[in-house]
Every structure is written in structure tokens, then in C-alpha cells.
Design a protein around this motif. Structure first.
Motif, mmCIF file in Angstrom:
data_model
loop_
_atom_site.group_PDB
_atom_site.id
_atom_site.type_symbol
_atom_site.label_atom_id
_atom_site.label_comp_id
_atom_site.label_asym_id
_atom_site.label_seq_id
_atom_site.Cartn_x
_atom_site.Cartn_y
_atom_site.Cartn_z
ATOM 1 N N GLU A 79 34.306 -20.094 71.320
ATOM 2 C CA GLU A 79 33.300 -18.927 70.647
ATOM 3 C C GLU A 79 32.116 -19.190 69.633
ATOM 4 N N CYS A 80 32.838 -20.453 68.802
ATOM 5 C CA CYS A 80 31.745 -21.063 67.652
ATOM 6 C C CYS A 80 31.702 -22.630 67.471
ATOM 7 N N VAL A 81 30.764 -22.730 67.084
ATOM 8 C CA VAL A 81 30.993 -24.337 66.524
ATOM 9 C C VAL A 81 30.283 -24.272 65.091
ATOM 10 N N VAL A 82 31.045 -24.582 64.451
ATOM 11 C CA VAL A 82 30.674 -24.814 63.005
ATOM 12 C C VAL A 82 30.050 -26.316 63.065
ATOM 13 N N ALA A 83 29.354 -27.004 62.360
ATOM 14 C CA ALA A 83 28.212 -27.734 62.188
ATOM 15 C C ALA A 83 27.285 -27.906 60.763
ATOM 16 N N LYS A 84 27.407 -29.387 60.441
ATOM 17 C CA LYS A 84 26.385 -29.959 59.430
ATOM 18 C C LYS A 84 25.100 -29.558 60.525
ATOM 19 N N SER A 85 24.498 -29.296 60.873
ATOM 20 C CA SER A 85 23.404 -29.362 61.698
ATOM 21 C C SER A 85 23.723 -29.186 63.301
ATOM 22 N N PHE A 86 22.450 -28.454 64.189
ATOM 23 C CA PHE A 86 22.397 -28.566 65.489
ATOM 24 C C PHE A 86 21.163 -29.086 66.443
ATOM 25 N N ALA A 87 20.857 -29.303 67.127
ATOM 26 C CA ALA A 87 19.715 -29.187 67.339
ATOM 27 C C ALA A 87 18.935 -28.230 67.859
ATOM 28 N N ARG A 88 18.024 -27.747 67.649
ATOM 29 C CA ARG A 88 17.350 -26.526 67.841
ATOM 30 C C ARG A 88 18.148 -25.831 69.500
ATOM 31 N N GLN A 89 17.763 -27.022 70.609
ATOM 32 C CA GLN A 89 17.811 -26.141 72.079
ATOM 33 C C GLN A 89 18.963 -25.953 71.959
ATOM 34 N N PHE A 90 20.265 -26.435 71.893
ATOM 35 C CA PHE A 90 21.564 -26.026 71.586
ATOM 36 C C PHE A 90 21.719 -24.270 70.941
ATOM 37 N N TYR A 91 21.594 -24.628 69.475
ATOM 38 C CA TYR A 91 21.455 -23.450 68.532
ATOM 39 C C TYR A 91 20.927 -22.178 69.505
ATOM 40 N N ARG A 92 19.842 -22.829 69.904
ATOM 41 C CA ARG A 92 19.468 -21.243 70.322
ATOM 42 C C ARG A 92 20.069 -20.878 72.029
ATOM 43 N N ALA A 93 20.252 -21.669 72.262
ATOM 44 C CA ALA A 93 21.176 -21.513 73.659
ATOM 45 C C ALA A 93 22.015 -20.942 73.302
ATOM 46 N N GLY A 94 23.329 -21.453 72.390
ATOM 47 C CA GLY A 94 24.263 -20.684 72.330
ATOM 48 C C GLY A 94 23.950 -19.024 71.807
ATOM 49 N N ILE A 95 23.447 -19.292 70.615
ATOM 50 C CA ILE A 95 23.376 -18.010 70.426
ATOM 51 C C ILE A 95 23.188 -16.954 71.614
ATOM 52 N N ASN A 96 21.850 -17.658 72.436
ATOM 53 C CA ASN A 96 21.397 -16.474 73.786
ATOM 54 C C ASN A 96 22.898 -16.467 75.036
ATOM 55 N N ASN A 97 24.004 -17.037 74.793
ATOM 56 C CA ASN A 97 25.420 -17.525 75.914
ATOM 57 C C ASN A 97 26.266 -17.100 75.113
ATOM 58 N N GLY A 98 26.106 -16.404 73.316
ATOM 59 C CA GLY A 98 27.494 -15.803 72.941
ATOM 60 C C GLY A 98 28.242 -16.976 72.452
ATOM 61 N N ILE A 99 27.593 -18.483 72.646
ATOM 62 C CA ILE A 99 29.061 -18.867 71.440
ATOM 63 C C ILE A 99 27.911 -18.961 70.223
ATOM 64 N N ILE A 100 28.386 -18.560 69.120
ATOM 65 C CA ILE A 100 27.853 -19.081 67.458
ATOM 66 C C ILE A 100 27.526 -20.428 66.762
ATOM 67 N N PRO A 101 26.635 -20.692 66.229
ATOM 68 C CA PRO A 101 26.492 -22.144 65.807
ATOM 69 C C PRO A 101 26.864 -21.672 64.519
ATOM 70 N N VAL A 102 27.480 -22.241 63.757
ATOM 71 C CA VAL A 102 27.651 -21.635 62.347
ATOM 72 C C VAL A 102 26.984 -22.725 61.421
#
Length: 161
Positions: A79-102
Motif C-alpha cells: 500500500e505504501c513505499v517510503v523512499a528518499k526519492s522516486f522516479a516521476r513515472q513510478f510516483y504518478r503511477a503509484g498515486i493513480n493506482n493506490g500505492i502511496i509514494p512517501v
């Protein structure tokens, strides 16, 4: 949301999250779950329990941006990934599909209990340490609350408020 940390390193690419070959031939998302992170964390399948929180370094989700990457993670219950930074594609795809990128500067060990406090924008460690993260914009918060853009649209028949 509370869970146990499963720690990965920096620059975990989409192909390292789940190899495209593992999904060849029309395999389902559920069939891919056993192979999540196998090239960077061979013990992931035996360690991960639903509700655990993936914690990574910089540039998580770089490289391949196949939608199936997120879908396999969802099928595993991530449900959630916590990271120092995300690739923008993953960040948006995560939000759009219900995985929270913190996104925050975090250093923890496997098994550390974490709490993600979305109201106060904090990751709270088991020792009480509080690590702030940037709040999500209101529209993104609405998508997260609904479990992603598709659920949001189903529930509101619109993408605007």
C-alpha cells in the motif's frame, strides 16, 4: 497506516521490481507476486507480509514504467513505499493506482515498525522519531483517499471536485 519495514537500496528499477519475463505469456498480477524484487532482494517473497512497508533509497522505480509493475505490487498488498526519492513515472503511477509514494530522508533496518501519519505528514519510527514528508496537494490527497484515480472516478463520475 502501520507496518514493518522491508528495506531495499538505491536505484531500484521497474525491471528489478518485477521482471517483464516473469509476466510473459499473459500471466496474472497474482502470479507475479512471488517474483517481486527477486533480483535485488531474493528473500523478499519469504519476508514480506501484507501490510509491510517497502523502504528504499533514491530513485525508486526508475527505468521501465510498465503498468503491470504497480499492479503486481498491489496484488501483493503493498500500500505504501517510503523512499528518499522516486522516479516521476513510478510516483504518478503509484498515486493513480493506490500505492502511496512517501518521499522522505529515512534510514531504517529491516523489521523496524513504521507508522505513516498522512494527517500530519510524518513517518513515525518505533523509537518515536518523527520524520516529516512534504504534504500531498489536495487533489492528490483525494486520489489517495479513494485508492487511486480509477476508484476516484468510479465514486465521483468525474476527476474534478
Amino acid at each position: 497506516m502501520k507496518g514493518r519495514a522491508i528495506v531495499l537500496g538505491n536505484n531500484v528499477s521497474g525491471d528489478q521490481i518485477i521482471s517483464g519475463g516473469r509476466l510473459a505469456g499473459g500471466k496474472s498480477e497474482q502470479e507475479g507476486v512471488a517474483y517481486l524484487f527477486e533480483s535485488v532482494r531474493p528473500d523478499f517473497a519469504s519476508l514480506y507480509k501484507k501490510g509491510d512497508i517497502v523502504v528504499a533509497g533514491e530513485n525508486f522505480g526508475c527505468g521501465s514504467s510498465r503498468e503491470m509493475i504497480i499492479q503486481v505490487m498491489k496484488a501483493a498488498g503493498i500500500e505504501c513505499v517510503v523512499a528518499k526519492s522516486f522516479a516521476r513515472q513510478f510516483y504518478r503511477a503509484g498515486i493513480n493506482n493506490g500505492i502511496i509514494p512517501v518521499e522522505c530522508n529515512i534510514e531504517v533496518s529491516d523489521g523496524t515498525e513504521l507508522e505513516i501519519d498522512m494527517a500530519d505528514n510524518l513517518v513515525i519510527l518505533e523509537n518515536g522519531e518523527k520524520i516529516p514528508f512534504q504534504p500531498f496537494p489536495a487533489q492528490v490527497q483525494a486520489l489517495i483517499k479513494e485508492g487511486g484515480i480509477i476508484n476516484y472516478y468510479k465514486n465521483h463520475q468525474s476527476l474534478s471536485k
